[in-house]
Scaffold this active site. Sequence first.
Site, PDB file in Angstrom:
ATOM      1  NE  ARG A 109     -23.248  24.747   0.360  1.00  0.00           N
ATOM      2  CZ  ARG A 109     -24.328  25.264  -0.205  1.00  0.00           C
ATOM      3  NH1 ARG A 109     -25.497  24.679  -0.046  1.00  0.00           N
ATOM      4  NH2 ARG A 109     -24.253  26.346  -0.925  1.00  0.00           N
ATOM      5  CE  LYS A 131      -4.891  10.272   4.343  1.00  0.00           C
ATOM      6  NZ  LYS A 131      -3.491   9.867   4.101  1.00  0.00           N
ATOM      7  CD  GLU A 173      -1.435   0.137   1.054  1.00  0.00           C
ATOM      8  OE1 GLU A 173      -0.975   0.532   2.145  1.00  0.00           O
ATOM      9  OE2 GLU A 173      -1.390   0.823   0.011  1.00  0.00           O
ATOM     10  CE  LYS A 212      -7.045   3.959   6.825  1.00  0.00           C
ATOM     11  NZ  LYS A 212      -6.940   4.024   5.392  1.00  0.00           N
ATOM     12  CD  GLU A 222      -1.614  11.898   6.413  1.00  0.00           C
ATOM     13  OE1 GLU A 222      -2.354  10.983   6.028  1.00  0.00           O
ATOM     14  OE2 GLU A 222      -0.731  12.412   5.714  1.00  0.00           O
ATOM     15  NE  ARG A 226      -5.685   8.735   7.731  1.00  0.00           N
ATOM     16  CZ  ARG A 226      -6.943   8.732   7.353  1.00  0.00           C
ATOM     17  NH1 ARG A 226      -7.835   9.432   8.037  1.00  0.00           N
ATOM     18  NH2 ARG A 226      -7.356   8.033   6.318  1.00  0.00           N
ATOM     19  CG  ASN A 230       0.882   8.625   4.417  1.00  0.00           C
ATOM     20  OD1 ASN A 230      -0.129   8.042   4.048  1.00  0.00           O
ATOM     21  ND2 ASN A 230       0.875   9.876   4.840  1.00  0.00           N
ATOM     22  CG  HIS A 233       1.827   4.928   0.770  1.00  0.00           C
ATOM     23  ND1 HIS A 233       2.050   3.864   1.603  1.00  0.00           N
ATOM     24  CD2 HIS A 233       0.632   4.693   0.169  1.00  0.00           C
ATOM     25  CE1 HIS A 233       1.033   3.024   1.523  1.00  0.00           C
ATOM     26  NE2 HIS A 233       0.167   3.497   0.655  1.00  0.00           N
ATOM     27  CG  HIS A 237       2.305   8.144  -3.837  1.00  0.00           C
ATOM     28  ND1 HIS A 237       1.771   9.031  -2.933  1.00  0.00           N
ATOM     29  CD2 HIS A 237       1.470   7.080  -3.852  1.00  0.00           C
ATOM     30  CE1 HIS A 237       0.673   8.503  -2.409  1.00  0.00           C
ATOM     31  NE2 HIS A 237       0.469   7.323  -2.949  1.00  0.00           N
ATOM     32  CG  HIS A 250      -1.042   1.887  -4.341  1.00  0.00           C
ATOM     33  ND1 HIS A 250      -0.453   3.136  -4.372  1.00  0.00           N
ATOM     34  CD2 HIS A 250      -1.370   1.653  -3.039  1.00  0.00           C
ATOM     35  CE1 HIS A 250      -0.450   3.643  -3.149  1.00  0.00           C
ATOM     36  NE2 HIS A 250      -0.996   2.766  -2.320  1.00  0.00           N
TER      37      HIS A 250
END
Length: 336
Positions: A109, A131, A173, A212, A222, A226, A230, A233, A237, A250
Amino acid sequence: MELGERSYKITIGCGLLRRASDFFRLERAALVVTDDNIPQIYAESVASCAKRREIYKIPEGEGSKSIDTLSALLGKMAEMKLTRSDCVIAVGGGVVGDLTGLAASLYMRGIDFYNVPTSLLAMVDSSIGGKTAINHAGIKNIVGAFYQPRGVLIDTDVLATLPERHIAAGLCEAIKMAATSDEELFRYIEGADTAQILSSTEDMIARALNIKKRVVEQDERESGLRKILNFGHTLGHGIEASSGEGVLYHGECVALGMLPMCSPKARERLISTLKRHRLPTEYHGDIAAAIALTMHDKKANAGGIDIITVDCIGKCDIRTVSADEFAGICLGYYGK
Ligand code: GLY
């Protein structure tokens, strides 16, 4: 990063790997996770600082963000008899960080997780913010958790072994963050060549991470702000998925994904900056297929697709558009 009890320190400098115990609590067992394309010496240097340690290697590439690799890693943690007071350390790029962070969030956990990014992309973006994810059922990052690291160590010496194309993809980025939020940083990247940026990478990484950090501190999970991280993205993607693994990096897909989302004036500056750093500005693949895969990627969002648009470099807007509007914007730009 200031997130209450989940706050942590991000340290940037040279020659830090061998000093990992100055920054992380390593008087305990640590499993160091890396991949088979990263110089082994990086993981060994970090591992040598821990009281009891092992190194676990995953295959390089996006394919390792899978349930099978996650399961094998969790098995390794159990085999090593890690307890909740031990830790795991990611030494690698975004794939290693995303997978290791997720495993850390799940094992017993949640055990402590440290991140030592070795790619520029991970240094300027994915290593901070919490993330973590794997891909599943053909959907990128569909299984994951917000799970903050306990510390991040960025040793810019490791960039010396990174191929030029990887540097450019990582830089993208930072360009993304500057385009949405920091005109001054954009102007710097726009006016410098890649070699100049590399000669003062610490400064560039710190400036990108500060953007960031500010965003994540305000919206860790997010729900709004946030989403600006993206930028590029959503279509990116889709381009990544439709081009096939490893064909485009990427960061290169993000470059292509940003272009349709800009005003003509902002796009002009973006194109010249991307070209300057040898990032793609034209897509010769099947844009309709990429758009279709974007829809698949986003199918969980019944309310529409959130896009980030930049009218003026340094500022951005978040808009929710229908699938048809999104396709229209992308097709309108790529013209097919
Ligand atoms: N890379 C985008 C984010 O961390 O939100």
